[in-house]
Design an enzyme around this catalytic site. Structure first.
Site, PDB file in Angstrom:
ATOM      1  CG  HIS A   1      -0.251  -0.176   2.519  1.00 29.61           C
ATOM      2  ND1 HIS A   1       0.332   0.856   3.222  1.00 29.61           N
ATOM      3  CD2 HIS A   1      -0.032  -1.295   3.256  1.00 29.61           C
ATOM      4  CE1 HIS A   1       0.867   0.388   4.339  1.00 29.61           C
ATOM      5  NE2 HIS A   1       0.666  -0.912   4.384  1.00 29.61           N
TER       6      HIS A   1
ATOM      7  CE  LYS B   1      -6.432   9.176   3.475  1.00 32.07           C
ATOM      8  NZ  LYS B   1      -5.869  10.504   3.790  1.00 32.07           N
TER       9      LYS B   1
ATOM     10  CB  ALA C   1      -0.904  19.022   6.869  1.00 31.38           C
TER      11      ALA C   1
ATOM     12  NE  ARG D   1      -9.103  11.524  12.603  1.00 29.85           N
ATOM     13  CZ  ARG D   1      -9.356  11.457  11.293  1.00 29.85           C
ATOM     14  NH1 ARG D   1     -10.462  10.887  10.850  1.00 29.85           N
ATOM     15  NH2 ARG D   1      -8.498  11.942  10.426  1.00 29.85           N
TER      16      ARG D   1
ATOM     17  CG  ASN E   1      -0.942  22.252  10.446  1.00 28.77           C
ATOM     18  OD1 ASN E   1      -1.597  22.233   9.411  1.00 28.77           O
ATOM     19  ND2 ASN E   1       0.239  21.669  10.557  1.00 28.77           N
TER      20      ASN E   1
END
Length: 544
Positions: free
Chosen positions: A11, A36, A393, A422, A501
């Site tokens: 993957h 993805k 990120a 999350r 962020n």
């Protein structure tokens, strides 16, 4: 040496280019294909190659495939054994192995002009190890690799001396800490080999009350190895259906597995330290993306410093394989940054905006414009410089927000369309981090969690986890001057030296990578301002 590294078999397909001992480009196929993780890790997809990212790496360097000295493929089929001999339930694994054996021909077809004889197979965990030990700033270090599986194993422990590897221990399949965590991910209703980070996040809401039971199945086994056999999860907690609500039992099971994983990692690290006496531990493999476990290793383990490859999952093996092959012929340099992907000039970005026919402005300093928008509680899509290699990120493809508004966590999760538990992360200047956060510093790749100082928890509630921690990213002013100016501008307006962020994407989609992706994400999500290079696009003007 001009070496192209390729990860393809399982993957997160990716490509990386090392020239004259330096990495010049590295990117994941998902950023190009917009799928993805690039593909699902099933045998029927093993033939798929990172063609787009490989071609881009060559274009970045101005090379043709015929000019390569080698292509390093991060799997060696000669080391593999049939799945049934490894006690794995994978009846089609022979297909995967056949595709691996034929990889030189497939690569030559995908990259016309490449001589298939130039393809070199690199053992999967050796590639992982090189992505840590050879890419890190430390020529002498211990290295620990843990993931789901390679050819026949799931773990490597070793030592780099002057960037040369000595393998000290491995763990044979079916024992695998990565598969242990993947199985739980699936049991909790998430997508395995994709959503393991959600289990880590859910764990912070629970108590490890099943830990004693899990220790019967997963535990250190001496000599640098461990035992990790299938757990009867359903006897502990009923499975959660995908999309269904989670319960306290689910959180407790996640917390128990997380604690069990950390215990085994500590045992492995202590054994490795006793064998090597090294000051620095480098980490790679998918398990190394577990930032909570990394912090436990830093806090309770024997090493003075821990360095984690930012693309620690299988994508990083493209870089590691290239490093490994190049280092046989020449000295290789440390990975200079995670910003190794695509980038565009200001003129090219302006052309994208003109083609999209959207109103935009060119302020004197985009950093100050963004700081003003954030101070006014706007959400900003931040697209600057080259894309990041790895899943985090790091100030190049980010969504930014005000950390002082507690509701911004829920707001960002709604923007991204993801689960309410999350977390989002704080970006802070490296020289200010110790005032607010206690943990391994600096932390430029967002791979550790830090305790938030009591005096700051109520001031930056959007980035504080339920357990009082935060997964921070420190920003070096010299390396990221634009991000630093933006944070400075935000602090002048708010008194807060932190901005929120999170990755610039929506749920189930890869991180934004090119200007078209950025414009599409801006158009479909309730983002107030898009900072595309030096240009600002305001939602109020586009949708007036």
């Amino acid at each position: 040496m001009r070496v192209l590294g390729i990860n393809a078999l399982f993957h997160d397909p990716a490509a990386a280019l090392v020239m004259d001992g330096r990495v010049v480009a590295a990117a994941e196929e998902e950023r190009f294909s917009r799928r993805k993780h690039g593909k699902r890790p099933v045998p029927f997809s093993a033939w798929e190659l990172p063609e787009l990212s490989a071609r881009w790496c060559l274009e970045r360097a101005g090379l043709s495939p015929s000019e390569l000295d080698a292509v390093a493929y991060s799997y060696d089929p000669e080391l593999a054994r049939p799945a049934d001999q490894l006690d794995l339930d994978d009846p089609w694994d022979h297909l995967r192995q056949e595709y691996a054996r034929r990889a030189p021909g497939f690569l030559a077809e995908a990259l016309p002009g490449l001589d298939p004889a130039k393809v070199r197979f690199v053992a999967h965990h050796v590639a992982h190890a090189a992505s840590a030990g050879q890419a890190s700033p430390y020529p002498d270090c211990a290295v620990l690799v843990l993931d789901g599986r390679g050819e026949c194993g799931s773990h490597l422990a070793g030592r780099y001396a002057n960037r040369e590897l000595t393998v000290l221990a491995t763990q044979s399949l079916p024992d695998s800490l990565g598969l242990f965590y993947e199985d739980l991910t699936q049991h909790l209703g998430f997508l395995r080999s994709s959503d393991e980070f959600k289990v880590m996040a859910l764990a912070s809401y629970g108590r490890p009350r099943f830990l004693d039971v899990l220790r019967e199945y997963v535990r250190p086994a001496g000599r640098g190895g461990f035992r990790a056999r299938p757990v009867p999860w359903s006897l502990l907690v009923p499975a959660r259906a995908p999309g269904a609500g989670w319960t306290r039992d689910h959180a407790d099971l996640a917390a128990s597995a997380q604690a069990c994983l950390e215990e085994v990692l500590l045992g492995l690290a202590r054994w490795l330290h006793e064998r090597t006496g090294e000051r620095v531990l480098t980490l790679a493999g998918g398990v190394a993306l577990n930032c909570v476990a990394n912090t436990r290793l830093h806090r309770d383990g024997p090493f003075e410093r821990i360095w984690v490859q930012p693309a620690a999952g299988d994508a990083g093996t493209a870089l590691g394989a290239a490093y490994h092959v190049a280092s046989a012929k020449e000295t290789v340099d440390a990975m200079p940054t995670a910003a190794l992907g695509r980038g565009w000039s200001d003129a090219e970005l302006r052309a994208w905006l003109e083609r999209a026919a959207v109103p935009y402005e060119e302020p004197g300093d985009i950093a100050e414009t963004v700081a003003e928008e954030l101070a006014s509680d706007g959400i900003v899509a931040w697209f600057q410089g080259r894309g990041e290699y790895g899943p985090r990120a790091l100030g190049h493809r980010s969504l930014l927000a005000h950390p002082g508004r507690a509701g911004n966590l829920e707001r960002l999760n709604a923007v991204k369309g993801r689960e309410e538990f999350r977390p989002v992360a704080p970006m802070v200047l490296a020289e200010r981090a110790a005032e607010l956060f206690d943990g391994p510093l600096p932390s430029p790749y967002m791979l550790f969690v830090h305790d938030v100082a009591d005096a700051w928890r109520e001031r930056i509630p959007a980035v504080v986890h339920v357990d009082g921690t935060a997964r921070i990213q420190t920003v070096d002013r010299a390396e990221e001057p634009l991000v630093a100016r933006m944070i400075d501008g935000f602090e002048r307006r708010t008194g807060l030296p932190v901005v929120v962020n999170t990755s610039l994407n929506t749920a189930g989609r890869p991180m934004v990578d090119d200007p078209r992706d950025a414009l599409e994400c801006f158009g479909s999500a309730p983002v107030d301002l898009l900072a595309l290079g030096p240009f600002a696009v305001r939602r109020a003007e586009v949708f007036a």
